[in-house]
Design a protein around this motif. Structure first.
Motif, PDB file in Angstrom:
ATOM      1  N   LEU A   1      -7.070   8.152  -3.841  1.00 22.46           N
ATOM      2  CA  LEU A   1      -5.775   8.540  -3.265  1.00 22.46           C
ATOM      3  C   LEU A   1      -4.648   7.676  -3.829  1.00 22.46           C
ATOM      4  O   LEU A   1      -3.608   8.186  -4.230  1.00 22.46           O
ATOM      5  CB  LEU A   1      -5.803   8.406  -1.740  1.00 22.46           C
ATOM      6  CG  LEU A   1      -4.423   8.561  -1.073  1.00 22.46           C
ATOM      7  CD1 LEU A   1      -4.006  10.029  -1.027  1.00 22.46           C
ATOM      8  CD2 LEU A   1      -4.388   7.971   0.320  1.00 22.46           C
ATOM      9  N   ARG A   2      -4.863   6.361  -3.853  1.00 24.49           N
ATOM     10  CA  ARG A   2      -3.804   5.468  -4.342  1.00 24.49           C
ATOM     11  C   ARG A   2      -3.457   5.763  -5.789  1.00 24.49           C
ATOM     12  O   ARG A   2      -2.288   5.792  -6.177  1.00 24.49           O
ATOM     13  CB  ARG A   2      -4.238   4.010  -4.239  1.00 24.49           C
ATOM     14  CG  ARG A   2      -4.160   3.480  -2.826  1.00 24.49           C
ATOM     15  CD  ARG A   2      -5.085   2.309  -2.670  1.00 24.49           C
ATOM     16  NE  ARG A   2      -5.434   2.134  -1.280  1.00 24.49           N
ATOM     17  CZ  ARG A   2      -4.826   1.282  -0.471  1.00 24.49           C
ATOM     18  NH1 ARG A   2      -3.868   0.521  -0.919  1.00 24.49           N
ATOM     19  NH2 ARG A   2      -5.186   1.195   0.785  1.00 24.49           N
TER      20      ARG A   2
ATOM     21  N   LEU B   1      -1.576   9.113  -5.848  1.00 21.50           N
ATOM     22  CA  LEU B   1      -0.218   8.989  -5.314  1.00 21.50           C
ATOM     23  C   LEU B   1       0.730   8.466  -6.385  1.00 21.50           C
ATOM     24  O   LEU B   1       1.871   8.918  -6.504  1.00 21.50           O
ATOM     25  CB  LEU B   1      -0.203   8.000  -4.142  1.00 21.50           C
ATOM     26  CG  LEU B   1      -0.422   8.524  -2.727  1.00 21.50           C
ATOM     27  CD1 LEU B   1      -0.482   7.351  -1.766  1.00 21.50           C
ATOM     28  CD2 LEU B   1       0.655   9.507  -2.308  1.00 21.50           C
TER      29      LEU B   1
ATOM     30  N   SER C   1       0.826  -1.207   0.000  1.00 23.80           N
ATOM     31  CA  SER C   1       0.000   0.000   0.000  1.00 23.80           C
ATOM     32  C   SER C   1       0.860   1.257   0.000  1.00 23.80           C
ATOM     33  O   SER C   1       0.342   2.362  -0.070  1.00 23.80           O
ATOM     34  CB  SER C   1      -0.940  -0.006   1.211  1.00 23.80           C
ATOM     35  OG  SER C   1      -0.207   0.166   2.399  1.00 23.80           O
TER      36      SER C   1
ATOM     37  N   LEU D   1      -2.389  16.229  -5.011  1.00 21.43           N
ATOM     38  CA  LEU D   1      -3.230  15.107  -4.568  1.00 21.43           C
ATOM     39  C   LEU D   1      -4.683  15.560  -4.437  1.00 21.43           C
ATOM     40  O   LEU D   1      -5.606  14.874  -4.866  1.00 21.43           O
ATOM     41  CB  LEU D   1      -2.746  14.568  -3.221  1.00 21.43           C
ATOM     42  CG  LEU D   1      -1.510  13.671  -3.214  1.00 21.43           C
ATOM     43  CD1 LEU D   1      -1.117  13.331  -1.771  1.00 21.43           C
ATOM     44  CD2 LEU D   1      -1.776  12.378  -3.994  1.00 21.43           C
ATOM     45  N   ARG D   2      -4.871  16.721  -3.823  1.00 23.11           N
ATOM     46  CA  ARG D   2      -6.224  17.218  -3.585  1.00 23.11           C
ATOM     47  C   ARG D   2      -6.978  17.421  -4.893  1.00 23.11           C
ATOM     48  O   ARG D   2      -8.103  16.968  -5.055  1.00 23.11           O
ATOM     49  CB  ARG D   2      -6.145  18.534  -2.808  1.00 23.11           C
ATOM     50  CG  ARG D   2      -7.438  19.002  -2.197  1.00 23.11           C
ATOM     51  CD  ARG D   2      -7.553  20.509  -2.207  1.00 23.11           C
ATOM     52  NE  ARG D   2      -7.595  21.020  -3.562  1.00 23.11           N
ATOM     53  CZ  ARG D   2      -8.654  20.914  -4.373  1.00 23.11           C
ATOM     54  NH1 ARG D   2      -9.760  20.349  -3.952  1.00 23.11           N
ATOM     55  NH2 ARG D   2      -8.595  21.380  -5.619  1.00 23.11           N
TER      56      ARG D   2
ATOM     57  N   ILE E   1      -7.665  13.990  -6.598  1.00 27.08           N
ATOM     58  CA  ILE E   1      -8.724  13.218  -5.931  1.00 27.08           C
ATOM     59  C   ILE E   1     -10.085  13.863  -6.213  1.00 27.08           C
ATOM     60  O   ILE E   1     -11.050  13.178  -6.545  1.00 27.08           O
ATOM     61  CB  ILE E   1      -8.470  13.130  -4.412  1.00 27.08           C
ATOM     62  CG1 ILE E   1      -7.211  12.306  -4.127  1.00 27.08           C
ATOM     63  CG2 ILE E   1      -9.679  12.504  -3.705  1.00 27.08           C
ATOM     64  CD1 ILE E   1      -6.752  12.352  -2.675  1.00 27.08           C
ATOM     65  N   GLN E   2     -10.146  15.182  -6.100  1.00 26.95           N
ATOM     66  CA  GLN E   2     -11.417  15.866  -6.366  1.00 26.95           C
ATOM     67  C   GLN E   2     -11.899  15.578  -7.789  1.00 26.95           C
ATOM     68  O   GLN E   2     -13.075  15.298  -8.009  1.00 26.95           O
ATOM     69  CB  GLN E   2     -11.254  17.381  -6.172  1.00 26.95           C
ATOM     70  CG  GLN E   2     -12.528  18.172  -6.492  1.00 26.95           C
ATOM     71  CD  GLN E   2     -12.389  19.654  -6.133  1.00 26.95           C
ATOM     72  OE1 GLN E   2     -12.296  20.006  -4.965  1.00 26.95           O
ATOM     73  NE2 GLN E   2     -12.371  20.516  -7.123  1.00 26.95           N
TER      74      GLN E   2
ATOM     75  N   LEU F   1     -12.634   7.267  -1.774  1.00 23.64           N
ATOM     76  CA  LEU F   1     -11.572   8.250  -1.567  1.00 23.64           C
ATOM     77  C   LEU F   1     -10.216   7.562  -1.519  1.00 23.64           C
ATOM     78  O   LEU F   1      -9.233   8.040  -2.076  1.00 23.64           O
ATOM     79  CB  LEU F   1     -11.802   9.009  -0.249  1.00 23.64           C
ATOM     80  CG  LEU F   1     -12.847  10.116  -0.253  1.00 23.64           C
ATOM     81  CD1 LEU F   1     -13.076  10.621   1.170  1.00 23.64           C
ATOM     82  CD2 LEU F   1     -12.417  11.270  -1.158  1.00 23.64           C
ATOM     83  N   ASP F   2     -10.185   6.396  -0.854  1.00 25.17           N
ATOM     84  CA  ASP F   2      -8.935   5.665  -0.710  1.00 25.17           C
ATOM     85  C   ASP F   2      -8.425   5.189  -2.069  1.00 25.17           C
ATOM     86  O   ASP F   2      -7.232   5.283  -2.368  1.00 25.17           O
ATOM     87  CB  ASP F   2      -9.155   4.481   0.239  1.00 25.17           C
ATOM     88  CG  ASP F   2      -7.868   3.727   0.521  1.00 25.17           C
ATOM     89  OD1 ASP F   2      -6.928   4.363   1.027  1.00 25.17           O
ATOM     90  OD2 ASP F   2      -7.801   2.528   0.212  1.00 25.17           O
TER      91      ASP F   2
ATOM     92  N   ASN G   1     -15.364   6.507   2.167  1.00 24.74           N
ATOM     93  CA  ASN G   1     -13.944   6.295   2.414  1.00 24.74           C
ATOM     94  C   ASN G   1     -13.262   5.404   1.392  1.00 24.74           C
ATOM     95  O   ASN G   1     -12.137   5.661   0.972  1.00 24.74           O
ATOM     96  CB  ASN G   1     -13.762   5.639   3.781  1.00 24.74           C
ATOM     97  CG  ASN G   1     -13.317   6.644   4.811  1.00 24.74           C
ATOM     98  OD1 ASN G   1     -12.601   7.588   4.477  1.00 24.74           O
ATOM     99  ND2 ASN G   1     -13.758   6.462   6.041  1.00 24.74           N
TER     100      ASN G   1
END
Lengths: 198, 80
Positions: A136-137, A140, A32, A186-187, A190-191, A132-133, A129
């Motif tokens: 995020l991955r 990243l 992860s 990142l923000r 993700i958005q 979102l997770d 969540n």
């Protein structure tokens, strides 16, 4: 019985038991946190090689699991220090270093409308969540190597920022500026992902 | 008026302070400036919330079950 008192067969048995009990958790943690699975596998293997070589130093009072995780975190920090120093860009898909920064704010420092966080509705707040997770991955993995390394180091060293700056060979100012840039990227990423089909 | 000008922050500066306060405490002037900026800027308030969400996600990063049998065999054969 202290590890030191064990013969070779006893040591091998003990270590094999640790491999079977803890590899899965260590691997899930490593996978992860790095981009590709092969790297995660290698880091877990290196963790056990180190553990095997320094088995005498293992203090009975700490749990093998805690000990192995601390070795793995060191391996991950080494990995990201190296990635940071080399600053390599593996794929053309990655966001370039300046792309977002130049457009995120107008010349006088206000949000550019196309890049601003949406406040009402807040796409983050309305997304579960798990989604979102996943976003995020994905995001990243799109970060330039240097920014990814700065972010990962922050969560490996229990926020000892001075140790991280020393390891990366950068100033305190440089370090938090990189974290800021990484967070902006990142923000926005993700958005964009969670808004698309929300 | 001069004081207000000193305290006035751009969104770029405000979001940078939000990230920095996680590493070391802000000065009094920075704290007041940030507070004032957040009162009037909805986009930066959203940034603060979203930034905190990202921090939480970065710490958690739950991982679905995986099969590590092959790696276990590889490691044990290396240790002999």
């Amino acid at each position: 019985m202290p590890v030191k008192a064990l013969d070779d067969v006893g040591r091998q048995k003990l270590m094999a038991g640790w491999v079977h009990s803890h590899t899965n958790d260590l691997l899930r943690y490593a996978r992860s946190r790095v981009k590709d699975e092969a790297t995660a596998d290698d880091l877990v293997q290196l963790t056990f090689v180190s553990a095997w070589q320094t088995m005498d130093k293992f203090a009975e009072q700490s749990s093998p699991r805690t000990w192995l995780f601390s070795i793995l975190k060191h391996k991950l920090a080494d990995h990201y220090r190296k990635v940071y120093r080399e600053g390599k860009h593996l794929s053309g898909m990655e966001l370039s270093n300046d792309e977002v920064d130049e457009n995120t704010f107008t010349p006088n420092g206000h949000w550019d409308l196309a890049h601003a966080p949406t406040n009402d509705p807040d796409a983050f707040r309305d997304t579960d969540n798990e989604r979102l997770d996943r976003a995020l991955r994905h995001c990243l993995d799109l970060l330039p190597d240097k920014l990814r390394s700065a972010v990962e180091m922050k969560y490996l060293k229990e926020r000892d920022s001075e140790a991280i700056q020393a390891a990366l060979g950068i100033s305190a100012t440089n370090y938090w500026q990189q974290l800021h840039r990484a967070k902006l990227k990142l923000r926005e990423c993700i958005q964009g992902r969670v808004s698309r089909t929300a | 008026m001069a004081l207000i000008k000193t305290l006035e922050l751009s969104c770029q500066k405000a979001t940078a302070l939000v990230e920095r306060r996680d590493l070391k405490p802000l000065s009094g002037i920075e704290r007041v400036g940030l507070w004032m900026h957040l009162r009037i800027c909805g986009a930066c308030r959203a940034y603060v919330r979203q930034s905190e969400t990202i921090d939480r996600l970065l710490e958690e990063r739950p991982q679905a079950g995986i099969d590590s049998t092959a790696l276990e065999h590889r490691i044990i054969s290396e240790l002999r």
